[in-house]
Design a protein around this motif. Structure first.
Motif, mmCIF file in Angstrom:
data_model
loop_
_atom_site.group_PDB
_atom_site.id
_atom_site.type_symbol
_atom_site.label_atom_id
_atom_site.label_comp_id
_atom_site.label_asym_id
_atom_site.label_seq_id
_atom_site.Cartn_x
_atom_site.Cartn_y
_atom_site.Cartn_z
ATOM 1 N N PRO A 345 117.139 97.236 46.038
ATOM 2 C CA PRO A 345 116.521 95.900 46.013
ATOM 3 C C PRO A 345 115.156 95.862 45.339
ATOM 4 N N ARG A 346 114.490 96.987 45.176
ATOM 5 C CA ARG A 346 113.165 96.976 44.567
ATOM 6 C C ARG A 346 113.204 96.568 43.093
ATOM 7 N N ARG A 347 114.330 96.722 42.435
ATOM 8 C CA ARG A 347 114.416 96.441 41.002
ATOM 9 C C ARG A 347 115.258 95.196 40.712
ATOM 10 N N TRP A 348 115.553 94.401 41.736
ATOM 11 C CA TRP A 348 116.392 93.233 41.485
ATOM 12 C C TRP A 348 115.730 92.242 40.531
ATOM 13 N N GLN A 349 114.381 92.169 40.556
ATOM 14 C CA GLN A 349 113.692 91.214 39.688
ATOM 15 C C GLN A 349 113.819 91.609 38.218
ATOM 16 N N LEU A 350 113.655 92.904 37.910
ATOM 17 C CA LEU A 350 113.786 93.355 36.526
ATOM 18 C C LEU A 350 115.228 93.229 36.035
ATOM 19 N N LEU A 351 116.178 93.564 36.912
ATOM 20 C CA LEU A 351 117.584 93.440 36.514
ATOM 21 C C LEU A 351 117.951 91.985 36.260
ATOM 22 N N GLY A 352 117.485 91.103 37.118
ATOM 23 C CA GLY A 352 117.755 89.679 36.905
ATOM 24 C C GLY A 352 117.061 89.132 35.679
ATOM 25 N N ALA A 353 115.854 89.633 35.389
ATOM 26 C CA ALA A 353 115.131 89.178 34.193
ATOM 27 C C ALA A 353 115.870 89.573 32.929
ATOM 28 N N ALA A 354 116.396 90.794 32.879
ATOM 29 C CA ALA A 354 117.149 91.237 31.701
ATOM 30 C C ALA A 354 118.356 90.342 31.458
ATOM 31 N N LEU A 355 119.065 90.004 32.524
ATOM 32 C CA LEU A 355 120.227 89.143 32.383
ATOM 33 C C LEU A 355 119.828 87.727 31.974
ATOM 34 N N THR A 356 118.735 87.227 32.507
ATOM 35 C CA THR A 356 118.268 85.883 32.156
ATOM 36 C C THR A 356 117.876 85.787 30.687
ATOM 37 N N GLU A 357 117.252 86.829 30.170
ATOM 38 C CA GLU A 357 116.828 86.798 28.765
ATOM 39 C C GLU A 357 118.024 86.817 27.819
ATOM 40 N N VAL A 358 119.053 87.559 28.180
ATOM 41 C CA VAL A 358 120.274 87.531 27.368
ATOM 42 C C VAL A 358 120.914 86.143 27.423
ATOM 43 N N ASP A 359 120.879 85.511 28.591
ATOM 44 C CA ASP A 359 121.411 84.150 28.731
ATOM 45 C C ASP A 359 120.679 83.177 27.811
ATOM 46 N N ARG A 360 119.374 83.354 27.691
ATOM 47 C CA ARG A 360 118.597 82.452 26.836
ATOM 48 C C ARG A 360 119.004 82.583 25.373
ATOM 49 N N ILE A 361 119.232 83.793 24.925
ATOM 50 C CA ILE A 361 119.650 83.980 23.540
ATOM 51 C C ILE A 361 121.016 83.353 23.315
ATOM 52 N N ILE A 362 121.949 83.564 24.230
ATOM 53 C CA ILE A 362 123.290 82.977 24.089
ATOM 54 C C ILE A 362 123.196 81.452 24.075
ATOM 55 N N ASP A 363 122.352 80.893 24.906
ATOM 56 C CA ASP A 363 122.204 79.438 24.947
ATOM 57 C C ASP A 363 121.598 78.902 23.652
ATOM 58 N N GLU A 364 120.626 79.612 23.088
ATOM 59 C CA GLU A 364 120.013 79.161 21.841
ATOM 60 C C GLU A 364 120.997 79.196 20.681
ATOM 61 N N LEU A 365 121.920 80.137 20.685
ATOM 62 C CA LEU A 365 122.881 80.272 19.598
ATOM 63 C C LEU A 365 124.083 79.357 19.752
ATOM 64 N N ASP A 366 124.211 78.687 20.880
ATOM 65 C CA ASP A 366 125.370 77.830 21.127
ATOM 66 C C ASP A 366 125.448 76.723 20.081
ATOM 67 N N THR A 367 126.646 76.477 19.565
ATOM 68 C CA THR A 367 126.825 75.488 18.499
ATOM 69 C C THR A 367 126.494 74.076 18.979
ATOM 70 N N GLY A 368 126.817 73.763 20.247
ATOM 71 C CA GLY A 368 126.463 72.452 20.769
ATOM 72 C C GLY A 368 124.964 72.258 20.861
ATOM 73 N N HIS A 369 124.264 73.290 21.310
ATOM 74 C CA HIS A 369 122.802 73.233 21.379
ATOM 75 C C HIS A 369 122.216 73.060 19.975
#
Length: 413
Positions: A345-369
């Protein structure tokens, strides 16, 4: 035969590079300066009219819009300098203190007439004219030579159309996307194994260097946008400018997110110590996810730089398929990282941050966006152009009754 092939290599290379914007610009500048010199020499055979080719060389800029604006400003600056020199020659003549006053007055006049980067040209013209004896003849000769150079420079845009720098800007955008891809692939490789935090920090510095690449691409894009303005060779120039600009904005956002992702990996490396960044199964999934997102970034760059409808459709299909695959891999990575966060549990914030940043890139590249951003930008530019028209009419000084259609202020019937 070898000599024949060697002789034919030169013309073949010329044909290959004859459409290169640098070659086109060089030929246009040389032709404009030469023609201006010949015309001025015919009108004034007793002198060496170097002002005409100099003006033509400076007026024939990279783009048509810059040529028109620079031509007007340069002619205005020279004429203003000549008038200042004539006034000083009639009043005080040439002394050390009058020269100082001349420079101050010429620079002030240059600011008043708003010639921008040609303000020093006002002082230069004034000093050159004041430093000769036949002040009247030299003054008018310099004005005439400047007008000849400016007219020839503008005419060259009709005979030798200025190059369009869209392809070069597109290549810069695609190269930026490929650099982002290479960085994401390195981050994925390191996520699947053990990496010291020093090496992770090096990836962070590499991500920061992408900011300089974005600035260079932005300069290339500004040049391309200017080459599309007032260019009769280009159709739908506004659409081209907006597509490329919004595409670069998206890649710039991805650059920022990628830098944050590299920072997260660096923090993970510090907290893990000698252990891998992720467990073996999760690390392999993260590597696959970053590889798929990296390919999607390149597909996005190809999409925004492609102006042929068939190629654009295929590029959009590849991007959509790549994002769909990346979204599926992302869901698998989320489950694996959730299990890892429950174990540590001590690293849940870093693990979640890594996943969130990948989500942001995928969202920016979305054709609808991308489509929504493109439409919003087109609306914004259209509103700016509509708002600019009343200001232009006011500067020109059109009567209010002509601007509104009839003396009463209502709409024309």
């Amino acid at each position: 035969m070898p000599y024949i092939r060697k002789w034919g290599a030169g013309p073949r290379r010329f044909l290959e590079h004859r459409h290169d914007p640098v070659v086109v610009q060089t030929l246009r500048s040389a032709a404009a300066a030469t023609i201006a010199y010949v015309v001025a020499l015919r009108l004034r055979p007793e002198s060496v009219p170097l002002t005409a080719p100099l003006t033509a060389l400076l007026v024939v800029q990279v783009t048509l819009y810059a040529t028109l604006t620079n031509g007007v400003r340069r002619v205005t600056s020279v004429v203003a300098g000549v008038l200042v020199a004539i006034a000083f020659s009639l009043l005080v003549g040439l002394t050390w203190w009058s020269l100082a006053l001349l420079i101050v007055a010429a620079l002030a006049v240059g600011r008043l007439v708003r010639v921008d980067e040609y303000v020093p040209e006002v002082a230069i013209s004034a000093m050159l004219v004041l430093g000769v004896t036949a002040i009247g003849n030299t003054a008018w000769a310099r004005v005439v030579e400047t007008l000849i150079g400016a007219v020839v420079g503008l005419a060259c845009n009709v005979l030798l159309p200025p190059p369009v720098w869209v392809d070069e800007a597109g290549e810069s955008i695609e190269e930026l996307a490929r650099r982002q891809r290479r960085l994401m692939l390195r981050l994925g490789e390191e996520a699947a194994g053990r990496v010291p935090w020093e090496l992770a920090a090096e990836r962070l510095h590499e991500a920061r260097r992408l900011d300089h690449d974005v600035a260079e691409v932005d300069a290339d894009l500004r040049q391309a946008e200017e080459s599309l303005r007032l260019n009769p060779r280009v159709q739908e120039g506004l659409l081209h400018r907006v597509v490329l600009r919004t595409g670069l904005d998206t890649l710039e956002i991805c650059t920022v997110v990628l830098r944050v992702l590299a920072r997260t990996f660096t923090d993970l490396a510090k907290s893990r110590g000698p252990d891998p960044l992720f467990p073996p199964q999760a690390g392999a999934a993260v590597q696959r996810l970053l590889a798929e997102v990296a390919d999607a970034v390149v597909s996005f760059a190809v999409l925004v730089t492609t102006d042929v409808s068939v190629s654009a459709d295929s590029a959009e299909a590849r991007l959509t398929a790549g994002l769909r695959t990346a979204a599926g891999t992302r869901d698998k990575v989320a489950l694996l990282l959730r299990e890892e966060a429950e174990r540590d549990p001590r690293r849940w914030q870093l693990l979640g941050a890594a996943l969130t940043e990948v989500d942001r890139i995928i969202d920016e590249l979305d054709t609808g966006h991308r489509s929504r951003r493109l439409l919003d930008e087109l609306d914004r530019v259209s509103r700016e152009q509509q708002d600019r028209l009343p200001r232009v009419r006011e500067r020109v000084g059109l009567p209010r009754r002509l601007r509104r259609g009839r003396p009463g202020g209502g709409r024309p019937r």
